[in-house]
Scaffold this active site. Structure first.
Site, PDB file in Angstrom:
ATOM      1  CE  LYS A  54      -3.532  -2.704   0.008  1.00  0.00           C
ATOM      2  NZ  LYS A  54      -3.963  -3.236  -1.297  1.00  0.00           N
TER       3      LYS A  54
HETATM    4  C1  LIG Z   1      -9.445  -2.850  -2.117  1.00  0.00           C
HETATM    5  C2  LIG Z   1      -8.853  -3.692  -1.037  1.00  0.00           C
HETATM    6  N1  LIG Z   1      -9.630  -4.061  -0.002  1.00  0.00           N
HETATM    7  C3  LIG Z   1      -9.156  -4.800   1.014  1.00  0.00           C
HETATM    8  C4  LIG Z   1      -7.845  -5.211   1.052  1.00  0.00           C
HETATM    9  C5  LIG Z   1      -7.383  -6.052   2.181  1.00  0.00           C
HETATM   10  O1  LIG Z   1      -6.294  -5.488   2.840  1.00  0.00           O
HETATM   11  P1  LIG Z   1      -5.228  -6.424   3.600  1.00  0.00           P
HETATM   12  O2  LIG Z   1      -4.431  -7.106   2.541  1.00  0.00           O
HETATM   13  O3  LIG Z   1      -4.443  -5.454   4.406  1.00  0.00           O
HETATM   14  O4  LIG Z   1      -5.989  -7.377   4.439  1.00  0.00           O
HETATM   15  C6  LIG Z   1      -6.981  -4.827   0.012  1.00  0.00           C
HETATM   16  C7  LIG Z   1      -5.551  -5.184   0.007  1.00  0.00           C
HETATM   17  O5  LIG Z   1      -5.060  -6.127  -0.460  1.00  0.00           O
HETATM   18  C8  LIG Z   1      -7.506  -4.072  -1.069  1.00  0.00           C
HETATM   19  O6  LIG Z   1      -6.727  -3.711  -2.089  1.00  0.00           O
END
Ligand SMILES: Cc1ncc(COP(=O)(O)O)c(C=O)c1O
Length: 416
Positions: free
Chosen positions: A202
């Site tokens: 991110k």
């Molecule tokens: C749009 C979106 N929602 C949710 C997530 C979930 O985040 P995480 O990977 O930190 O659990 C991500 C990341 O991969 C994402 O890009």
């Protein structure tokens, strides 16, 4: 010039900066010192530490919202949000088909069912119209995703949902400092709740981590307790008011994330300047649609999306993407292999043992089934038109020039 795919010399034979390691990340001495400070303190969990509390305050202040609640991932951040809405088993949450599976996990983990609404053919985001078409008497929430850092039309979705008592949870995992239309405030602050990720890829990261923001103190408290076993520690009592999980962010993550937050504005500005150059230098190519110049300051370019018109460009996204990849360019055709609803977890309705719960009726309004054709616009984006380039704050002039040269080379070859 012969394409690398056909045996020619690739435009680029060295790797680009990547979010997978230091080449494309902004971790420095300050992050190392922050982590060392936590270790020296001996308080590595937030319960007796100070870093995660400070991160929550700093993030809420940064976005200008009342409350931020930290957790262990973007998926956890979304789970906190849906849990705070407290749906009944089988209630419906509207989600887009082009997103990370974490968006859907948050819904399933609350025993609610995801209902997929189709997306805008250019942005890949939900719209008020597609959400309206998916509403039912069981809809409890909508989770618009600001895809790749591009803004979903959040004000219009809020205007549709608020009079109906439907919560809007903004998934901002890809969208720090994105500015939706209709105002100057950032994504995550327009709906009822905004969810962010600190995962490795991110804009800012601490490896994994999540942040959920809201202006509503009651929602904030529910989320805070949900991340800590339903335990209201502020009362001094050892009680558990409702089901919750242990989603507590550690102090190590909190301390690193605090430093990363100080770098966020520069990261987004650098990505916008990469995007500006790409838009300037690729705008004339046939059958290739790029973000509008006026949109660049509203987008935060987690990835750089391009849309192909295969009839004009001479190739679909698969072919164009394979040719670009052979030139050494970090690109993905379609972003996903399939829309989220075509993953086996949903087509086989496999969440909890062999029960098919919560997709069965009851608790759901109707038997929920997911199949190809559910969201044709999303399927066309994935299968034919969407290409996403990596975009990184560490890209040099040379990196951008190589991308431009490769895209022009592949375009020229196919458009002939
Ligand atoms: C749009 C979106 N929602 C949710 C997530 C979930 O985040 P995480 O990977 O930190 O659990 C991500 C990341 O991969 C994402 O890009």
């Amino acid at each position: 010039m012969t394409l690398a795919l056909d045996g020619g010399t690739p435009v680029r034979d060295t790797p680009f900066p990547t979010v997978s390691d230091a080449s494309g990340r902004t971790f420095g001495a300050a992050e190392a010192a922050a982590a060392a400070r936590v270790v020296a303190s001996g308080a590595l969990w937030r319960v007796t530490g100070t870093e995660v509390d400070a991160l929550e305050r700093e993030f809420a202040d940064y976005l200008g919202v009342g409350h931020a609640v930290a957790s262990t991932s973007g998926t956890a951040a979304l789970h906190l949000a849906v849990a705070a809405i407290d749906p009944e088993p089988g209630d419906e949450v509207i989600v887009p088909p082009i997103t990370d599976f974490g968006t859907v996990i948050a819904v399933l983990a609350c025993n609610a069912v995801p209902v997929f609404a189709d997306v805008d053919p250019v942005t890949g985001c939900l719209t008020a119209e597609t959400v309206a078409a998916a509403l039912s008497e069981r809809t409890r929430a909508v989770i618009p995703v600001h895809l790749f850092g591009g803004p979903a039309p959040i004000d219009e979705i809020v205007a549709l949902c608020r009079p109906r008592g439907i919560a809007v949870i903004e998934d901002c995992a890809q969208a720090y400092l994105t500015v939706p239309d209709g105002g100057s405030t950032w994504a995550g602050t327009r709906g009822d709740i905004g969810c962010f990720s600190l995962q490795q890829s991110k804009h800012i990261s601490a490896g994994d981590g999540g942040l959920t923001v809201t202006g509503d103190p009651a929602l904030a408290r529910r989320m805070r307790l949900f991340a800590d076993k339903g335990w209201p520690r502020d009362t001094g009592e050892r009680t558990h008011l409702f089901y919750g999980l242990n989603y507590r962010m550690t102090e190590l993550v909190g301390a690193v994330a605090r430093v990363q937050l100080t770098r966020l504005a520069d990261v987004v500005a650098a990505r916008r300047s990469v995007a500006r150059r790409l838009v300037d230098d690729l705008a004339d190519l046939p059958g290739l649609r790029l973000p509008e110049p006026a949109e660049i300051e509203r987008h935060s370019f987690w990835l750089f999306p391009m849309l192909l018109d295969p009839a004009v460009a001479g190739a679909d996204n698969e072919r164009f993407g394979a040719a670009l990849a052979a030139e050494g360019i970090p690109v993905t055709a379609g972003y996903l292999d399939r829309p989220v609803y075509l993953n086996p977890a949903l087509t086989e309705r496999h969440a909890f043992g062999t029960s098919n719960f919560p997709f069965t009726s009851p608790p759901a309004r109707a038997e929920m089934r997911y199949a190809a054709g559910d969201c044709p616009v999303a399927e066309d984006l994935i299968d034919r038109t969407l290409l996403v380039l990596q975009c990184n704050e560490r890209f040099t002039e040379r990196d951008v020039a190589d991308i431009v040269e490769a895209v022009r080379k592949v375009s020229k070859h196919h458009a002939r």
